[in-house]
Scaffold this active site. Structure first.
Site, mmCIF file in Angstrom:
data_model
loop_
_atom_site.group_PDB
_atom_site.id
_atom_site.type_symbol
_atom_site.label_atom_id
_atom_site.label_comp_id
_atom_site.label_asym_id
_atom_site.label_seq_id
_atom_site.Cartn_x
_atom_site.Cartn_y
_atom_site.Cartn_z
ATOM 1 N N GLU A 294 7.876 -4.389 -0.825
ATOM 2 C CA GLU A 294 8.171 -2.970 -0.560
ATOM 3 C C GLU A 294 9.583 -2.600 -1.008
ATOM 4 O O GLU A 294 9.836 -1.454 -1.368
ATOM 5 C CB GLU A 294 8.017 -2.658 0.937
ATOM 6 C CG GLU A 294 6.589 -2.415 1.345
ATOM 7 C CD GLU A 294 6.456 -1.848 2.762
ATOM 8 O OE1 GLU A 294 7.470 -1.551 3.418
ATOM 9 O OE2 GLU A 294 5.313 -1.719 3.226
ATOM 10 N N HIS A 323 -3.284 -28.320 -2.100
ATOM 11 C CA HIS A 323 -4.705 -28.578 -2.379
ATOM 12 C C HIS A 323 -5.439 -27.288 -2.692
ATOM 13 O O HIS A 323 -6.654 -27.214 -2.556
ATOM 14 C CB HIS A 323 -5.329 -29.303 -1.179
ATOM 15 C CG HIS A 323 -4.583 -30.553 -0.853
ATOM 16 N ND1 HIS A 323 -4.907 -31.775 -1.409
ATOM 17 C CD2 HIS A 323 -3.492 -30.759 -0.084
ATOM 18 C CE1 HIS A 323 -4.048 -32.687 -0.972
ATOM 19 N NE2 HIS A 323 -3.175 -32.098 -0.167
ATOM 20 N N LYS A 436 -0.279 6.401 3.267
ATOM 21 C CA LYS A 436 -0.343 6.891 4.658
ATOM 22 C C LYS A 436 -0.792 8.353 4.667
ATOM 23 O O LYS A 436 -1.643 8.753 5.464
ATOM 24 C CB LYS A 436 1.044 6.809 5.314
ATOM 25 C CG LYS A 436 1.415 5.440 5.844
ATOM 26 C CD LYS A 436 2.693 5.577 6.675
ATOM 27 C CE LYS A 436 3.112 4.265 7.284
ATOM 28 N NZ LYS A 436 4.269 4.349 8.153
HETATM 29 O O1 PA5 Z 1 8.627 -1.280 6.074
HETATM 30 C C1 PA5 Z 1 8.098 -0.193 6.293
HETATM 31 O O2 PA5 Z 1 8.747 0.863 6.295
HETATM 32 C C2 PA5 Z 1 6.608 -0.098 6.599
HETATM 33 O O3 PA5 Z 1 5.956 -1.288 6.389
HETATM 34 C C3 PA5 Z 1 6.430 0.317 8.049
HETATM 35 O O4 PA5 Z 1 7.043 -0.630 8.884
HETATM 36 C C4 PA5 Z 1 4.960 0.437 8.413
HETATM 37 O O5 PA5 Z 1 4.323 1.330 7.537
HETATM 38 C C5 PA5 Z 1 4.798 0.932 9.845
HETATM 39 O O6 PA5 Z 1 5.482 2.137 10.004
HETATM 40 P P1 PA5 Z 1 5.846 2.690 11.431
HETATM 41 O O7 PA5 Z 1 6.796 1.757 12.063
HETATM 42 O O8 PA5 Z 1 6.425 4.031 11.166
HETATM 43 O O9 PA5 Z 1 4.562 2.764 12.185
#
Ligand code: PA5
Length: 462
Positions: A294, A323, A436
């Site tokens: 990310e 393996h 999302k």
């Molecule tokens: O790293 C990030 O920003 C995302 O992976 C969020 O943690 C994830 O989408 C969950 O979001 P939220 O904490 O708003 O529910």
């Protein structure tokens, strides 16, 4: 301290086509790296830089509140159920899986020293959710719902199901079984928590989900099951001090960031495998995969040019994946750099008994499983070098709270430095947000009607 050995990423070991002149590159990039490190440390207190994660190790207030709450509710619950996804779940999962006794949830209360079991409902599979909820006695369960935005569909739908069941079972007292971790001011969960009177903890401003493990997001689940969060924080602080060093020859996060960046951009190694030789560190790989993917997978650079960069992170587990995946890594495309994590001292020493004296497996007798595990890491590293496949080895003295604090913080800084080398925004995630938003549209959330119409049409053809 944690150590990094990069010898097997050097051209001297894996050849010019696949390895780097590491000392030469360290010298060439010294000024750039020094500027990046100074910049990170200078900007970490400024708003909107998304660098507040660098201050989490020093947040005495959160540490105090988390410990106070954990002490207050000690002995009241048999289970902790964490609701969250992505950055709101992976850090807690990685830390608890590594630091609790193995098979924690199967141990008796006495074996758990009176501490609760812990479950992470990080997905929305209706079968596994039903299975877990059928099994848990919700009246004896503390539910920690974690979402920074306060509206993520997966987490909020889990929460709606669990809250409904809790209320039906406990009546008005249900609220004492809920603790919410969310934004200080905004978001639907904050609003609900205030209306309904839940205990709350804060996901601090300018801390993205994947960098939030050392805020209440990760610290609270850890403290609730008795993990020594003071030791975690000491590990973060010691690593932070070490990583302030602007000399790349002394800074392991900068070294590994630069090696990965150059392997990708100069040598075509656009995949990064994380392979701990420790089952307890299995979820550290999951956490790393999210952090790396990310943060570094971006289509624009900081000047707005189309770049589409980002090495693909892959999780593997030693010795298990020797393996499974190692055949590919040795003989398939030479497009990866592999990170081994080697544990120097396991908590237990397990000796292999001498019970099949006259057989071909007798060479194992009298040796330890510990020796076998590290021999497997060493032999795989050497075999990969024979095939001219670059690897680095991160050694941790032992799997404990202090070293895990160091390790995860080191990866965070490494990621921030790599992002600066790629010249991208490390801390946003427009690709995640898009998915999302499409989910909100498909599920009929108000305000997303236009997207919903567009998606209905697109889904016919795509
Ligand atoms: O790293 C990030 O920003 C995302 O992976 C969020 O943690 C994830 O989408 C969950 O979001 P939220 O904490 O708003 O529910």
């Amino acid at each position: 301290m944690i150590k990094l050995n990069y010898r097997n990423a050097d051209a001297k070991v894996v050849g010019n086509d696949n390895g780097l002149d590491i000392q030469g590159e360290f010298t060439a990039y010294q000024d750039k790296i020094s500027e990046i490190i100074k910049n990170l440390n200078q900007c970490k207190d400024k708003p909107n830089q998304w660098l507040q994660w660098m201050n989490l190790g020093y947040n005495e207030e959160t540490l105090w509140y988390v410990k106070e709450y954990a002490a207050m509710i000690k002995g009241r619950f048999e289970n902790v159920l964490v609701l969250g996804i992505g950055g709101s779940a992976l850090g807690g999962m990685a830390m608890t899986e590594a630091l609790l006794k193995p098979y924690w949830n199967l141990l008796s209360e006495e074996q758990r020293d009176g501490m609760p079991r812990i479950f992470f409902l990080d997905n929305i599979d209706p079968d596994t959710m039903t299975g877990l909820l059928d099994f848990l006695d919700l009246s004896k369960t503390l539910v920690n719902v974690i979402t920074k935005s306060g509206s993520t569909a997966e987490t909020m739908s889990q929460f709606m199901i669990v809250k409904d069941r809790l209320e039906k079972e406990l009546g008005d007292n249900y609220r004492y079984n809920i603790v919410a971790t969310t934004d200080k001011r905004t978001g639907i969960l904050r609003q609900i928590a205030e209306q309904e009177g839940y205990k709350t903890f804060v996901v601090p401003d300018d801390v993205g989900g994947r960098f939030s493990v050392f805020s209440a997001v990760g610290l609270l689940p850890m403290a609730l099951v008795g993990i020594d969060i003071d030791a975690v924080v000491n590990g973060i602080k010691d690593m932070d001090l070490a990583l302030k060093n602007t000399d790349i020859k002394e800074n392991i996060a900068a070294q590994n960031a630069l090696i990965h960046y150059l392997m990708d951009t100069k040598k075509g190694k656009n995949m990064s495998v994380m392979m701990p030789y420790s089952s307890r560190l299995k979820y550290v790989s999951d956490w790393y995969v999210q952090l790396w993917a990310e943060s570094l997978g971006k289509n624009k650079d900081n000047e707005g040019n189309d770049v589409h960069v980002g090495p693909t992170p892959i999780k593997a587990l030693g010795a298990t994946d020797q393996h499974s995946q190692i055949q590919l890594y040795n003989e398939g495309p030479n497009n990866k750099i592999i990170n081994f994590i080697r544990v120097e001292n396991f908590d237990n020493i397990l000796e292999i008994p001498n019970i099949f004296e006259y057989t071909g497996i007798n060479y194992l007798a009298g040796k330890t499983i510990n020796r076998l595990m590290n021999a497997e890491a060493d032999s795989t590293r050497v075999a990969l070098a024979d095939y001219e496949r670059p690897t680095v080895t991160i050694s941790i003295p032992k799997v404990d709270a202090y070293n895990l604090g160091q390790l995860l913080y080191m990866f965070e800084v490494q990621t921030a430095i790599a992002g600066a080398l790629y010249n991208i925004n490390t801390f946003n995630q427009p690709g995640v947000e898009q998915a999302k938003n499409y989910t909100y549209a498909l599920m009929g959330r108000a305000g997303y009607e236009e997207s919903a119409n567009m998606l209905q049409e697109r889904m016919i053809t795509v």
